[in-house]
Design an enzyme around this catalytic site. Structure first.
Site, PDB file in Angstrom:
ATOM      1  N   ASN A  60       0.923  -1.307   0.079  1.00  0.00           N
ATOM      2  CA  ASN A  60       0.025  -0.138  -0.116  1.00  0.00           C
ATOM      3  C   ASN A  60       1.160   1.440   0.163  1.00  0.00           C
ATOM      4  OD1 ASN A  60       0.858   0.786   2.959  1.00  0.00           O
ATOM      5  ND2 ASN A  60      -0.411  -1.294   3.222  1.00  0.00           N
ATOM      6  N   LYS A 112     -11.660  -3.417  18.679  1.00  0.00           N
ATOM      7  CA  LYS A 112     -10.244  -3.990  18.877  1.00  0.00           C
ATOM      8  C   LYS A 112     -10.078  -3.927  20.314  1.00  0.00           C
ATOM      9  CE  LYS A 112      -8.851  -3.435  14.216  1.00  0.00           C
ATOM     10  NZ  LYS A 112      -7.769  -3.328  13.192  1.00  0.00           N
TER      11      LYS A 112
HETATM   12  N1  CTP Z   1      -3.798  -3.226  12.024  1.00  0.00           N
HETATM   13  C1  CTP Z   1      -3.499  -4.331  12.552  1.00  0.00           C
HETATM   14  N2  CTP Z   1      -3.154  -5.536  11.800  1.00  0.00           N
HETATM   15  C2  CTP Z   1      -3.997  -5.760  10.321  1.00  0.00           C
HETATM   16  C3  CTP Z   1      -4.642  -4.315  10.255  1.00  0.00           C
HETATM   17  C4  CTP Z   1      -4.637  -3.395  10.663  1.00  0.00           C
HETATM   18  O1  CTP Z   1      -2.983  -4.117  13.515  1.00  0.00           O
HETATM   19  N3  CTP Z   1      -3.958  -6.817  10.007  1.00  0.00           N
HETATM   20  C5  CTP Z   1      -4.132  -2.137  12.709  1.00  0.00           C
HETATM   21  C6  CTP Z   1      -3.407  -0.868  11.976  1.00  0.00           C
HETATM   22  O2  CTP Z   1      -2.106  -0.681  12.255  1.00  0.00           O
HETATM   23  C7  CTP Z   1      -4.185   0.396  12.512  1.00  0.00           C
HETATM   24  C8  CTP Z   1      -5.476  -0.378  12.917  1.00  0.00           C
HETATM   25  O3  CTP Z   1      -5.302  -1.851  12.938  1.00  0.00           O
HETATM   26  O4  CTP Z   1      -3.746   0.946  13.693  1.00  0.00           O
HETATM   27  C9  CTP Z   1      -6.538   0.194  11.843  1.00  0.00           C
HETATM   28  O5  CTP Z   1      -6.456  -0.467  10.700  1.00  0.00           O
HETATM   29  P1  CTP Z   1      -7.685  -0.609   9.364  1.00  0.00           P
HETATM   30  O6  CTP Z   1      -6.995  -1.434   8.541  1.00  0.00           O
HETATM   31  O7  CTP Z   1      -8.207   0.754   9.197  1.00  0.00           O
HETATM   32  O8  CTP Z   1      -8.726  -1.060  10.354  1.00  0.00           O
HETATM   33  P2  CTP Z   1      -9.371  -2.775  10.269  1.00  0.00           P
HETATM   34  O9  CTP Z   1     -10.063  -3.182  11.545  1.00  0.00           O
HETATM   35  O10 CTP Z   1      -8.798  -3.517   9.220  1.00  0.00           O
HETATM   36  O11 CTP Z   1     -10.952  -2.098   9.590  1.00  0.00           O
HETATM   37  P3  CTP Z   1     -11.293  -1.931   7.973  1.00  0.00           P
HETATM   38  O12 CTP Z   1     -12.364  -2.822   7.954  1.00  0.00           O
HETATM   39  O13 CTP Z   1     -11.598  -0.651   8.043  1.00  0.00           O
HETATM   40  O14 CTP Z   1     -10.085  -2.124   7.037  1.00  0.00           O
END
Ligand code: CTP
Length: 413
Positions: free
Chosen positions: A205, A341
């Site tokens: 990304n 979370k």
């Molecule tokens: N994060 C993580 N592990 C992952 C993906 C994300 O620890 N596999 C952490 C990121 O570092 C960030 C937070 O989770 O601090 C939010 O990530 P995001 O991808 O925006 O949230 P998601 O829960 O994956 O929700 P979305 O459905 O919006 O992608």
């Protein structure tokens, strides 16, 4: 960092406006406290316009929690600066008198204190004032020496408030040596992850790692012991930081879960890939004539697993901080993430805004927590301002420090 700026009555009070501005230019948040006599020289509105925060003018102001405001500010502030400091406030500080907000704050705070005295030469040289100053210095208070020159009372001599730049410099020096994160361990993740398809291709990304590196730099500057777990980036790691380089989400997950029990806070600024190829080819994949369908599977949710582990273990530490990059309904989605979370704070940003999010040096964020923080956003900050990532890192760490101060359980509990 949050700096409490005490302004006392003296012709130099107008210079305190420049001091507030100088501290802000260095990325700090300033709360001004004006004594009654200070308000005869400068109006609170001047400071309010500069600091964009309510100016504290009395010990028992309006609002339900006003009477304990000096206690919450005492905990949240990383530094108390008093400029100009009159003979009166110096006498009160030296003798433990607490009859107004500023003198109560001095007694209530454990933050370092910088004072910049300003008064008539004879007053400054008086044995009583010199004795009080000496006892403050013996207690660790930093004094910015007044300058010599033409004084407002018509005298020429020593007693003029030091120049604003000198006060700001002294404040910075004290902050850095004070090391507000000394003894604290902070794990910061940064950058993207690379999910390999074959030896030459990967899914990733647009994250540059700048936000996470800014946080690691700021935490190290504050004297924290910092572990930076970073995906591939083009950035130079900050000095005095332990750097652990990872590539894939699964590797980052393993490192973070292993190190988390030993730290006081985990700040997940990394843009972790949510999907990874079901298999990584060992040979370079040849071109397919009729397109390619990739089979992807979910990566572990590191932050989610940390929240689950911490709540199952019944621990308060480490603090868990996540980032949420959204393109719509930012606050609502971030609040949902905070709950789902099981984390303490979400730094939410609207990446659809210009100057916010990936690859740039600036960002515009809202801090979403469970609502128990003492200091909410400054007035006018409802629509988050575009600020440098370093400035945001500083505000984030101010909040982390305030939260750590509230939580008493040690890291290894
Ligand atoms: N994060 C993580 N592990 C992952 C993906 C994300 O620890 N596999 C952490 C990121 O570092 C960030 C937070 O989770 O601090 C939010 O990530 P995001 O991808 O925006 O949230 P998601 O829960 O994956 O929700 P979305 O459905 O919006 O992608």
């Amino acid at each position: 960092m949050l700096i409490a700026l005490g302004v006392c009555g003296g012709i130099g009070a107008y210079k305190a406006v420049e001091i507030a501005r100088g501290l802000q230019n260095n990325g700090h948040d300033v709360v001004a406290i004006m004594t009654r006599s200070a308000r005869r020289f400068v109006g609170p509105l001047t400071f309010e316009a500069i600091t964009r925060r309510r100016v504290i003018t009395s010990q028992f102001a309006e609002g339900a929690n006003a009477d304990i405001e000096h206690i919450s500010l005492a905990t949240a502030a990383s530094l108390l600066v008093v400029a100009p400091a009159t003979a009166n406030i110096i006498g009160k500080f030296a003798n433990g008198v607490a009859d107004d907000f500023l003198s109560s704050l001095y007694l209530a705070t454990k933050a370092p204190v910088v004072i910049a005295p300003a008064m008539n030469t004879n007053m400054l040289e008086h044995e009583a004032v010199q004795h009080n100053l000496a006892s403050l210095v013996a207690r660790g208070v930093h004094v910015v020496e007044p300058g010599a020159g033409y004084l407002a009372c018509g005298w020429i001599g020593k007693g003029r408030l030091a120049e604003p730049e000198a006060v700001v410099r002294a404040a910075e020096a004290v902050l850095h040596s004070a090391g507000s994160l000394k003894g604290r361990k902070v794990l910061v993740t940064a950058g993207p992850t690379y999910e390999d398809l074959d030896p030459v291709r990967f899914i990733s990304n647009r994250s540059s790692g700048k936000m996470g590196y800014a946080i690691a730099t700021e935490a190290a500057t504050r004297g924290g012991e910092v572990v930076l777990v970073t995906g591939p980036t083009a950035l130079q790691p900050p000095p005095a930081v332990e750097v652990v380089r990872v590539r894939r989400a699964a590797e980052m997950h393993a490192v973070v879960m292993h190190r988390a029990p030993d730290v006081d806070a985990v700040i997940m600024a990394a843009a972790v890939a949510d999907y990874t190829p079901r298999r990584t080819e060992t040979e370079k994949m040849p071109k397919q004539a009729d397109g390619l369908v990739l089979a992807l599977e979910r990566t572990p949710d590191i932050l989610g697993d940390l929240g689950q582990w911490r709540s199952t273990a019944g621990r308060e530490r480490p603090l868990l901080i996540g980032f949420a990059a959204e393109t719509s309904a930012v606050d609502a989605k971030a609040r949902e993430k905070l709950r789902r979370k099981k984390v303490d704070l979400i730094v939410a940003n609207d990446i659809s805004r210009e100057g916010a999010g990936f690859e740039v040096d600036t960002n515009a964020v809202t801090f979403i927590d469970d609502g128990t923080q003492d200091f909410g956003p400054a007035p006018g900050r409802d629509v988050p301002a575009i600020r440098s990532k370093r400035e945001i890192a500083s505000e984030l760490l101010d909040r982390v420090e305030a939260m750590l101060a509230r939580k008493t359980q040690p890291a290894r509990g």
